[in-house]
Design a protein around this motif. Structure first.
Motif, PDB file in Angstrom:
ATOM      1  N   PRO A 259       0.815  -1.221   0.000  1.00 27.75           N
ATOM      2  CA  PRO A 259       0.000   0.000   0.000  1.00 27.75           C
ATOM      3  C   PRO A 259       0.845   1.266   0.000  1.00 27.75           C
ATOM      4  N   GLN A 260       0.323   2.253  -0.679  1.00 24.19           N
ATOM      5  CA  GLN A 260       0.970   3.564  -0.640  1.00 24.19           C
ATOM      6  C   GLN A 260       0.479   4.365   0.565  1.00 24.19           C
ATOM      7  N   ASP A 261      -0.775   4.102   0.970  1.00 20.08           N
ATOM      8  CA  ASP A 261      -1.350   4.753   2.141  1.00 20.08           C
ATOM      9  C   ASP A 261      -1.703   3.665   3.153  1.00 20.08           C
ATOM     10  N   PHE A 262      -0.875   3.501   4.173  1.00 16.78           N
ATOM     11  CA  PHE A 262      -1.093   2.439   5.151  1.00 16.78           C
ATOM     12  C   PHE A 262      -2.299   2.702   6.032  1.00 16.78           C
ATOM     13  N   ALA A 263      -2.703   3.941   6.167  1.00 11.35           N
ATOM     14  CA  ALA A 263      -3.842   4.257   7.026  1.00 11.35           C
ATOM     15  C   ALA A 263      -5.136   3.683   6.472  1.00 11.35           C
ATOM     16  N   ALA A 264      -5.207   3.462   5.160  1.00  5.77           N
ATOM     17  CA  ALA A 264      -6.448   2.980   4.543  1.00  5.77           C
ATOM     18  C   ALA A 264      -6.514   1.458   4.441  1.00  5.77           C
ATOM     19  N   THR A 265      -5.523   0.751   4.935  1.00  7.15           N
ATOM     20  CA  THR A 265      -5.486  -0.713   4.781  1.00  7.15           C
ATOM     21  C   THR A 265      -6.268  -1.440   5.855  1.00  7.15           C
ATOM     22  N   GLY A 266      -6.408  -0.835   7.023  1.00  4.43           N
ATOM     23  CA  GLY A 266      -7.032  -1.542   8.130  1.00  4.43           C
ATOM     24  C   GLY A 266      -6.085  -2.485   8.848  1.00  4.43           C
ATOM     25  N   VAL A 286      19.452  -0.292   3.872  1.00  2.00           N
ATOM     26  CA  VAL A 286      19.787   0.488   5.056  1.00  2.00           C
ATOM     27  C   VAL A 286      19.306   1.916   4.828  1.00  2.00           C
ATOM     28  N   ALA A 287      18.356   2.325   5.640  1.00  2.00           N
ATOM     29  CA  ALA A 287      17.789   3.670   5.552  1.00  2.00           C
ATOM     30  C   ALA A 287      16.936   3.894   6.786  1.00  2.00           C
ATOM     31  N   GLN A 288      16.468   5.119   6.958  1.00  2.00           N
ATOM     32  CA  GLN A 288      15.586   5.425   8.076  1.00  2.00           C
ATOM     33  C   GLN A 288      14.137   5.268   7.606  1.00  2.00           C
ATOM     34  N   PHE A 289      13.456   4.263   8.156  1.00  2.00           N
ATOM     35  CA  PHE A 289      12.063   4.000   7.819  1.00  2.00           C
ATOM     36  C   PHE A 289      11.182   4.407   9.003  1.00  2.00           C
ATOM     37  N   HIS A 290      10.059   5.018   8.704  1.00  2.00           N
ATOM     38  CA  HIS A 290       9.089   5.387   9.723  1.00  2.00           C
ATOM     39  C   HIS A 290       7.925   4.395   9.626  1.00  2.00           C
ATOM     40  N   ARG A 291       7.877   3.439  10.520  1.00  2.00           N
ATOM     41  CA  ARG A 291       6.850   2.406  10.464  1.00  2.00           C
ATOM     42  C   ARG A 291       5.711   2.756  11.414  1.00  2.00           C
ATOM     43  N   LEU A 308      11.315  -7.840  13.834  1.00  2.00           N
ATOM     44  CA  LEU A 308       9.879  -7.834  13.582  1.00  2.00           C
ATOM     45  C   LEU A 308       9.603  -7.982  12.090  1.00  2.00           C
ATOM     46  N   PRO A 309       8.474  -8.624  11.718  1.00  2.00           N
ATOM     47  CA  PRO A 309       8.185  -8.814  10.292  1.00  2.00           C
ATOM     48  C   PRO A 309       7.866  -7.493   9.600  1.00  2.00           C
ATOM     49  N   ALA A 310       8.453  -7.343   8.421  1.00  2.00           N
ATOM     50  CA  ALA A 310       8.169  -6.170   7.591  1.00  2.00           C
ATOM     51  C   ALA A 310       7.287  -6.537   6.407  1.00  2.00           C
ATOM     52  N   GLY A 319      -1.864 -19.717  -5.287  1.00  2.00           N
ATOM     53  CA  GLY A 319      -0.959 -18.590  -5.246  1.00  2.00           C
ATOM     54  C   GLY A 319      -0.830 -18.050  -3.836  1.00  2.00           C
ATOM     55  N   CYS A 320      -0.568 -16.762  -3.728  1.00  2.00           N
ATOM     56  CA  CYS A 320      -0.386 -16.168  -2.412  1.00  2.00           C
ATOM     57  C   CYS A 320      -0.626 -14.664  -2.485  1.00  2.00           C
ATOM     58  N   ILE A 321      -0.849 -14.099  -1.315  1.00  2.00           N
ATOM     59  CA  ILE A 321      -0.922 -12.643  -1.168  1.00  2.00           C
ATOM     60  C   ILE A 321       0.210 -12.237  -0.242  1.00  2.00           C
ATOM     61  N   ARG A 322       1.051 -11.354  -0.735  1.00  2.00           N
ATOM     62  CA  ARG A 322       2.221 -10.892   0.013  1.00  2.00           C
ATOM     63  C   ARG A 322       1.962  -9.460   0.463  1.00  2.00           C
ATOM     64  N   SER A 323       1.971  -9.245   1.766  1.00  2.00           N
ATOM     65  CA  SER A 323       1.665  -7.930   2.339  1.00  2.00           C
ATOM     66  C   SER A 323       2.956  -7.272   2.789  1.00  2.00           C
ATOM     67  N   VAL A 324       3.217  -6.064   2.300  1.00  2.00           N
ATOM     68  CA  VAL A 324       4.475  -5.353   2.557  1.00  2.00           C
ATOM     69  C   VAL A 324       4.173  -4.076   3.335  1.00  2.00           C
ATOM     70  N   ALA A 325       4.781  -3.933   4.504  1.00  2.00           N
ATOM     71  CA  ALA A 325       4.575  -2.753   5.348  1.00  2.00           C
ATOM     72  C   ALA A 325       5.817  -1.881   5.387  1.00  2.00           C
ATOM     73  N   VAL A 326       6.481  -1.735   4.262  1.00  2.00           N
ATOM     74  CA  VAL A 326       7.705  -0.934   4.162  1.00  2.00           C
ATOM     75  C   VAL A 326       7.377   0.366   3.436  1.00  2.00           C
ATOM     76  N   PRO A 327       7.442   1.521   4.093  1.00  2.00           N
ATOM     77  CA  PRO A 327       7.162   2.789   3.419  1.00  2.00           C
ATOM     78  C   PRO A 327       8.307   3.189   2.491  1.00  2.00           C
ATOM     79  N   ILE A 328       7.939   3.733   1.332  1.00  2.00           N
ATOM     80  CA  ILE A 328       8.915   4.175   0.342  1.00  2.00           C
ATOM     81  C   ILE A 328       8.794   5.690   0.201  1.00  2.00           C
ATOM     82  N   THR A 329       9.906   6.363   0.337  1.00  2.00           N
ATOM     83  CA  THR A 329       9.907   7.811   0.219  1.00  2.00           C
ATOM     84  C   THR A 329      10.362   8.236  -1.172  1.00  2.00           C
TER      85      THR A 329
END
Length: 415
Positions: A259-266, A286-291, A308-310, A319-329
């Motif tokens: 997701p690009q907007d994590f607030a809307a994912t639930g 290696v970078a500063q991520f705001h999770r 912790l899982p990212a 198949g599968c659904i892969r959920s990614v909680a890594v913000p991209i700036t």
């Protein structure tokens, strides 16, 4: 039938002859002789040992001889020897098996097998209907370690059917199926393995179904630097999942929900904090991520530096659904860094991780095949033969005969 201590049989036979010889030396009343005086004759019954030309007490003799022989048979430890026959176990690789792959030659092989086991990432017994309709592809990547382990577990059920076991593996023998544990498990099989190479079935490329990313989306720059073949089977979803995305996963696609907007994912929220690195499938950024959120439950495919899982993966159908909680700036050159490109490529890999359908080398296949001799059942089960179940009954019969002999002996003596 074989005997672990056959010497007791000869000892019992010799002892039985001794019993018969002693039985013939009966004590008989001597012939009456008149003496002029009986003053020096003791006042007790007279008897003398003499060979008997006509044996008596035959029942007592038979009981004694039978007890001796049964005791020798029990001490000789009789065992059933397995039949001189070869049992056959066939391991059928279903990870890359299409319904049409079981041709006449393989079908004939499966019909003559004592046990057919299908495997991919797990193993299961197969019936004739199962291998004729192996189900849709793709399946999880196969594991030769799982296959060999399932064969070792199946051997005890077949130990009475023959004195040797032939193991056959029908597989594509892809590099991805041989892991660190395979060599050790192969060493546990004390004989050759017959290899039946099959042509690998590769799923046709699935066109990407993710929408065109907006120019301001930082991942759009990242994807332009990744070969389209690396994510031709993946669907990238930057918004919310739809019914079409779930259907694509059930059909075998890798749906990457980033997701690009994590607030809307639930997704579950967490106390916002900063973390300085993420790693997945050997690719580290290696970078500063705001999770601020935690990905849904599933198999972790990427982790933050604190463990912790990212990103997680959940199987859906084939198949599968892969959920990614890594913000991209979008700031700076972060989106086009080689480390982020490699990390993104790992997240777009097929379900279960990147695959390698290349066949094992000839040297590796030779090691899998092993020696020329079949595996003997004795080395697989840890026993030369099955213990004869009547051993306890033999000893019980001996005890009964000895008690019967004690009962009959006074009666025969009085008669």
């Amino acid at each position: 039938m074989s005997f672990l201590a056959p010497g007791w049989l000869f000892a019992a036979g010799a002892l039985a002859l001794v019993v018969v010889g002693l039985h013939l030396l009966t004590r008989r009343r001597p012939r009456a002789i008149l003496f002029p005086t009986a003053r020096f004759i003791p006042d007790r019954p007279a008897s003398a040992a003499a060979p008997s030309l006509r044996p008596s007490d035959l029942l007592l003799l038979a009981i004694r001889v039978l007890a001796v022989l049964l005791l020798g048979l029990a001490l000789a430890r009789p065992r059933w020897s397995p039949a001189h026959r070869t049992s056959r176990i066939v391991l059928l690789d279903q990870s890359r098996l299409a319904p049409s792959i079981v041709e006449s030659a393989l079908d004939s092989l499966l019909r003559t097998a004592d046990r057919v086991i299908g495997f991919d990432s797990t193993a299961r017994p197969l019936t004739r209907e199962d291998w004729q309709s192996p189900g849709p592809v793709p399946r999880p990547p196969g594991s030769l370690s799982v296959a060999i382990l399932s064969a070792l577990r199946a051997v005890p059920d077949l130990r009475t059917r023959g004195d040797s076991v032939e193991l056959m593996i029908a597989s594509a023998f892809a590099v991805e199926e041989w892991d660190a544990a395979s060599s050790g498990l192969r060493a546990l099989w004390p004989g050759r393995i017959t290899l039946v190479p099959m042509k690998p079935v590769v799923s046709p490329p699935r066109p990407s179904t993710h929408p065109a990313l907006a120019p301001e989306d930082p991942l759009s720059a990242t994807l332009t630097l990744i070969d389209s073949a690396d994510f031709s089977t993946a669907s990238l979803v930057r918004g919310t999942l739809s019914a079409a995305d779930s259907a694509a996963a059930r059909a075998g696609a890798t749906v990457v929900h980033w997701p690009q907007d994590f607030a809307a994912t639930g997704w579950s929220a967490q106390t916002p904090d900063s973390v300085y690195g993420v790693e997945g499938s050997g690719a580290a950024v290696v970078a500063q991520f705001h999770r601020s959120v935690v990905p849904p439950s599933g198999r972790p495919v990427a982790n933050w530096v604190d463990g912790l899982p990212a990103a997680t993966e959940a199987r859906v159908g084939n198949g599968c659904i892969r959920s990614v909680a890594v913000p991209i700036t979008a700031q700076g050159d972060f989106a086009i860094r080689p480390s982020l490109i490699a990390f993104t490529r790992s997240l777009l890999a097929p379900c279960g991780g990147a695959t390698n359908a290349t066949r094992l080398s000839d040297a590796a296949l030779t090691r899998v095949r092993g020696s020329a001799a079949l595996a003997p059942s004795s080395r697989l089960t840890g026993k030369n033969a099955q213990v004869f179940p009547a051993n306890r009954w033999l000893l019980t019969a001996v005890l009964f005969l000895l008690l019967l002999e004690l009962v009959l002996r006074p009666r025969t003596a009085r008669s």
